[in-house]
Design an enzyme around this catalytic site. Sequence first.
Site, short mmCIF file in Angstrom:
data_model
loop_
_atom_site.label_atom_id
_atom_site.label_comp_id
_atom_site.label_asym_id
_atom_site.label_seq_id
_atom_site.Cartn_x
_atom_site.Cartn_y
_atom_site.Cartn_z
N HIS A 23 0.95 -1.07 -0.04
CA HIS A 23 0.01 0.40 0.39
C HIS A 23 0.59 0.91 -0.08
CE1 HIS A 23 -3.43 -1.93 1.78
NE2 HIS A 23 -3.77 -2.06 0.68
N HIS A 79 -11.64 -10.59 -5.02
CA HIS A 79 -11.18 -9.13 -4.77
C HIS A 79 -10.67 -8.34 -5.92
CE1 HIS A 79 -10.28 -5.20 -1.73
NE2 HIS A 79 -9.08 -6.07 -1.66
N GLU A 81 -9.00 -5.46 -5.26
CA GLU A 81 -7.85 -4.69 -5.02
C GLU A 81 -6.35 -5.33 -5.61
OE1 GLU A 81 -6.73 -4.04 -0.84
OE2 GLU A 81 -4.83 -2.93 -1.13
N HIS A 146 -11.90 -5.99 3.06
CA HIS A 146 -11.78 -4.87 3.54
C HIS A 146 -12.32 -3.78 2.77
CE1 HIS A 146 -7.97 -4.22 1.78
NE2 HIS A 146 -8.20 -4.76 1.59
N ASP A 165 -9.06 -11.67 1.49
CA ASP A 165 -7.27 -10.66 2.47
C ASP A 165 -7.64 -11.32 3.90
OD1 ASP A 165 -6.03 -9.64 0.92
OD2 ASP A 165 -7.48 -7.38 0.68
N TYR A 193 -1.29 -7.47 10.71
CA TYR A 193 -2.87 -7.81 9.69
C TYR A 193 -3.85 -7.00 10.15
CZ TYR A 193 -4.46 -8.33 4.99
OH TYR A 193 -5.00 -8.17 3.44
N HIS A 226 -2.93 -14.28 1.34
CA HIS A 226 -1.47 -13.52 1.41
C HIS A 226 -1.49 -14.84 2.44
CE1 HIS A 226 -2.08 -9.69 -0.32
NE2 HIS A 226 -2.98 -9.33 0.18
FE LIG Z 1 -7.44 -6.12 0.24
FE LIG Z 2 -4.58 -8.82 0.06
#
Ligand SMILES: [Fe+2]
Ligand SMILES: [Fe+2]
Length: 395
Positions: A23, A79, A81, A146, A165, A193, A226
Amino acid sequence: MHIPVKNNVTWVGKIDWELKRFHGEEYSTHRGSTYNAYLIKEEKNVLIDTVWIPYAQEFVDNLETEIDLNDLDFIVMNHGEIDHSGALPELMRRRPDLPIYCTAAAVKSLKGQYHGDWEFRTVKTGDSIDIGNGKSLVFVEMKMLHWPDSMATYLTGDNILFSNDAFGQHYAVNHPFNDLANQEELYAECIKYYANILTPFSALVARKIDEVLALNLPIDIIATSHGVIWRDNPTQIVEKYAAWARDYQEDQITLLYDTMWEGTRRMADAIAEGIRDSRPNTMVKVINIARTDKNDVITEVFKSRLILVGSPTIGKGVTNATAGILEMLECLRFKNKKAAAFGCYGWSGEGVPRIRAWLERAGFAIADEGLGVLWNPDIDALENCRALGRKLANA
Ligand SMILES: [Fe+2]
Ligand SMILES: [Fe+2]
Ligand SMILES: Cc1cc2nc3c(=O)[nH]c(=O)nc-3n(C[C@H](O)[C@H](O)[C@H](O)COP(=O)(O)O)c2cc1C
């Protein structure tokens, strides 16, 4: 590199030992990470998620050694992302007609990021797809866990929950299974996390866990996106989440301070002494926030029942590092924690009231109006700090 998970399910992701920041600069990844993607080969061949953009080419090339891309029936994007969808454009370049199963919100996030004219098939909680051999995929929306687009996918028969996630952690491991990982490192990465990413959504986490448990699905494996795949007692991480989601705290007090000329540091040490005198069993941590990884700081706050934040007054305000941490605290919306402010000043002394107001705005219960010390603390001022520590230890 491909790793067998169970029966016809194979891990086709990427282990990223080099990753130090995620990020942008917002999240430190001291132990690297993995981007987990999975290939299911039943009568239907299904890909679950992809990997981060830098590994797009490598990912699709690798995937091709496992399956002819033309034999893929569809992809599930849990997701949108970029760490999971980053290889989607490359895959779609080579298989433009591949259907993408995802939530309605993921259609928006994927289109918003890649602007691709792809064949989306929207799913919602409870929808399922038969993939042959008596198995099917069942979708569970994970709204705001998230992102608005997040979901989990459950594979019946093999009893695998592809949770994306949720339940994951940034942790590079050569053989990504929980029983093969160093347990202390694994725990540290999981709680970090949760503390840094999921804290604002704790109420939703608690509700979602109850909702999924009520479905009574047998869960043999939780395959996250992850870090490790939970195959040995997989519900252990669900139990951890259930505890963390309920305004978690330990008997810990954390002092976060910054200083220019050591005065505020000496205050922190004296307050910590006072806490020790009064409650020797309480875990106390004293952290220079300017010199400590900010995500590690947040993890310590997550474990605390009380925090003290100290900064000298500078330019009628607080130091750069103090403001940075306070902004993080406000965004994370911790609940059920107490706080107080302290710090040295030379003339106008805006620091302490500013920190106190910020902590209040961030949702902390103010345990004491706080302590400002003019210039460097003398013997009396240090005794006032110890007294504050003794008082707050039992707050
Ligand atoms: Fe994510
Ligand atoms: Fe992720
Ligand atoms: C660059 C700079 C700006 C400062 N601005 C203020 C100020 O606006 N108001 C104030 O009360 N003190 C101000 N001070 C004084 C410090 O707050 C004071 O020296 C304090 O004792 C420093 O605490 P420390 O030893 O923890 O760094 C400033 C000091 C510096 C070096």
